[in-house]
Write an enzyme that holds these catalytic residues in place. Structure first.
Site, mmCIF file in Angstrom:
data_model
loop_
_atom_site.group_PDB
_atom_site.id
_atom_site.type_symbol
_atom_site.label_atom_id
_atom_site.label_comp_id
_atom_site.label_asym_id
_atom_site.label_seq_id
_atom_site.Cartn_x
_atom_site.Cartn_y
_atom_site.Cartn_z
ATOM 1 N N PHE A 199 0.858 -1.190 0.000
ATOM 2 C CA PHE A 199 0.000 0.000 0.000
ATOM 3 C C PHE A 199 0.888 1.231 0.000
ATOM 4 C CE2 PHE A 199 -2.439 3.465 1.808
ATOM 5 C CZ PHE A 199 -3.579 3.406 1.030
ATOM 6 N N ASP B 52 9.216 2.464 1.597
ATOM 7 C CA ASP B 52 8.083 3.228 2.119
ATOM 8 C C ASP B 52 8.022 2.931 3.617
ATOM 9 O OD1 ASP B 52 5.603 4.009 3.047
ATOM 10 O OD2 ASP B 52 4.549 3.495 1.200
ATOM 11 N N LYS C 105 3.119 10.011 8.753
ATOM 12 C CA LYS C 105 2.398 9.499 9.927
ATOM 13 C C LYS C 105 3.005 9.961 11.261
ATOM 14 C CE LYS C 105 0.008 5.606 7.781
ATOM 15 N NZ LYS C 105 -1.403 5.819 8.007
HETATM 16 C C1 LIG Z 1 2.854 2.284 3.899
HETATM 17 C C2 LIG Z 1 2.027 3.469 3.570
HETATM 18 N N1 LIG Z 1 2.418 4.283 2.579
HETATM 19 C C3 LIG Z 1 1.709 5.369 2.246
HETATM 20 C C4 LIG Z 1 0.553 5.703 2.900
HETATM 21 C C5 LIG Z 1 -0.218 6.919 2.515
HETATM 22 O O1 LIG Z 1 -0.038 7.898 3.482
HETATM 23 P P1 LIG Z 1 -1.068 9.150 3.522
HETATM 24 O O2 LIG Z 1 -2.402 8.606 3.863
HETATM 25 O O3 LIG Z 1 -0.477 10.049 4.577
HETATM 26 O O4 LIG Z 1 -1.026 9.764 2.163
HETATM 27 C C6 LIG Z 1 0.101 4.880 3.948
HETATM 28 C C7 LIG Z 1 -1.154 5.181 4.651
HETATM 29 O O5 LIG Z 1 -1.742 4.373 5.319
HETATM 30 C C8 LIG Z 1 0.855 3.740 4.289
HETATM 31 O O6 LIG Z 1 0.474 2.926 5.259
#
Ligand SMILES: Cc1ncc(COP(=O)(O)O)c(C=O)c1O
Length: 412
Positions: free
Chosen positions: A138, A223, A260
């Site tokens: 994700f 990520d 986050k």
């Molecule tokens: C691993 C990961 N990458 C990217 C995102 C996207 O982050 P945002 O919702 O701050 O755009 C999330 C959100 O849950 C995530 O868990």
């Protein structure tokens, strides 16, 4: 203006005025530490941490004080100017991540966008543009984010999907090797897949991907939006995964996205780019108006300070061991209900036999907030300063849920 006294009032106003992109529950009005209260004054233990965001819990006094102090000094300038909080935070993050530089933005999806653009720029002259990401990953909800995400459900109805992404099975080195071709610019993985089901990368996978990317001259990117910021007991989850592995101490990514927990609830994201590629995104090639405001950076710095002063990385590790061993005991007691326990520190998943949506809803009714991951995993993302007593209470609620009969398919 609608009357918003009760949960029902708030929910009906949402139904009228807010785009229904989320299946919501509970109308929350107040929080303190691990606890939140709804409009009727009911109390809940929040083990979701706003999906891995509230690393210091709700309404932390240091965040409130920093917001007040910095807001009275300088909130926003645009990135046409230098500010002290931004460069201080950059220095701090470089110290934790390794030699390189930081690009600031506002969210996880945006932090990943900088990764995609970095990889494309680096590969551009050689005709390399494709990024390999993992099945079940994700990476956010922008058009490039859903293209990078290795799950069909996020792409439904949004064709044509942005080209330049291809998916490989996670933790499968041979598949990664087979997928690399003359178009490949980078491999992007989560250190621990969060939304997909709380699945950590194996040490062999991380080291193998590093060797593979070096051999092909392509970037290895992480990520760390969900699994970063000391959540696993080390700054990045790769540090925790590799801590007892030969060669682990020399391991590094070429670029890492974070968000986050970085702001403890205040929106901020960033991308760390290693020394080799730190100047590839040069003036005019990328940017965002709000990225790295003095206010956001001051808050992030104060969050870091609390984590350091209170040694919350160590607490995250202790909590992970405590929760993990209790989950393993529950798994041994309920082998018919619990399939697996995964994760590290304050990022744990308990895979259960039934669809997770019903379990999360039943736990919420019992006063415990957790989040689903994948189809069957209960995800635990408590703040890094959660106590053993609070965990004990949450475990009791979870144990009572597992001891009750399996909810009927209609309930779940
Ligand atoms: C691993 C990961 N990458 C990217 C995102 C996207 O982050 P945002 O919702 O701050 O755009 C999330 C959100 O849950 C995530 O868990």
């Amino acid at each position: 203006m609608s009357c918003l006294d009760t949960s029902r009032d708030i929910e009906s106003a949402y139904a009228k005025f807010v785009v229904p992109t989320y299946a919501r529950s509970l109308s929350l009005v107040r929080g303190k530490g691990i606890k939140v209260w709804d409009a009727e004054g009911r109390e809940y233990l929040d083990f979701s941490g706003g999906i891995a965001v509230n690393c210091l819990g709700h309404a932390h006094s240091v965040i409130a004080e920093t917001l007040h102090k910095q807001a009275s000094l300088l909130v926003h300038t645009s990135n046409l100017f230098y500010t002290r909080p931004q460069v201080r935070l950059a220095e701090e993050l470089v110290g934790l991540s390794g030699p390189g530089k930081i690009f600031f933005c506002n969210s996880g999806a945006e932090a990943n966008e900088a990764l995609y653009k970095l990889a494309r720029r680096v590969g551009h002259d050689a005709g390399r543009f494709e990024i390999l990401t993992a099945e079940n990953s994700f990476h956010g909800r922008t058009l490039a984010g859903i293209a990078a995400t290795g799950q069909d459900k996020v792409k439904k109805g949004f064709d044509p999907i942005t080209p330049g992404f291809r998916y490989i099975p996670y933790n499968d080195l041979a598949a990664a090797e087979a997928a690399i071709d003359e178009k490949t610019a980078a491999i992007l993985i989560e250190g621990i897949q969060g939304e997909g089901g709380v699945t950590p990368a194996t040490p062999e996978y991380l080291l193998g991907l590093r060797a593979l990317c070096d051999r092909h001259g392509i970037l290895l990117m992480m990520d760390a939006v969900q699994c970063g910021m000391f959540r696993t007991g080390t700054f990045l989850s790769s540090g925790r995964i590799l801590e007892n592995t030969d060669g682990g101490e020399d391991f590094s990514f070429d670029a890492v996205s974070m968000a986050k927990s970085l702001g403890g609830g205040f929106p901020i994201g960033c991308t760390w780019i290693s020394e080799k590629y730190q100047d590839v995104l040069d003036a005019g090639s990328h940017g965002t108006t709000y990225g790295g405001t003095p206010l956001a950076c001051a808050v992030a710095l104060s969050v870091m300070e609390v984590i350091r002063e209170q040694n919350l990385a160590h607490n995250a590790r202790r909590i992970g061991e405590f929760l993990g061993s209790n989950f393993s005991m529950l798994s041994a007691k309920h082998p018919d209900r619990v399939v697996a326990v995964r994760g590290f520190g304050c990022m744990l998943g308990v895979e259960i036999i039934e669809p997770v949506a019903g379990a999360v809803s039943a736990l919420r009714h019992a006063g415990l907030i957790v989040v689903p991951a994948g189809r069957n995993t209960v995800r635990w993302l408590p703040p890094l300063n959660v106590t053993m007593e609070e965990c004990t209470r949450a475990i009791e609620i979870f144990a009572a849920y597992l001891s009750a009969p399996l909810p009927s398919p209609k309930e779940s």
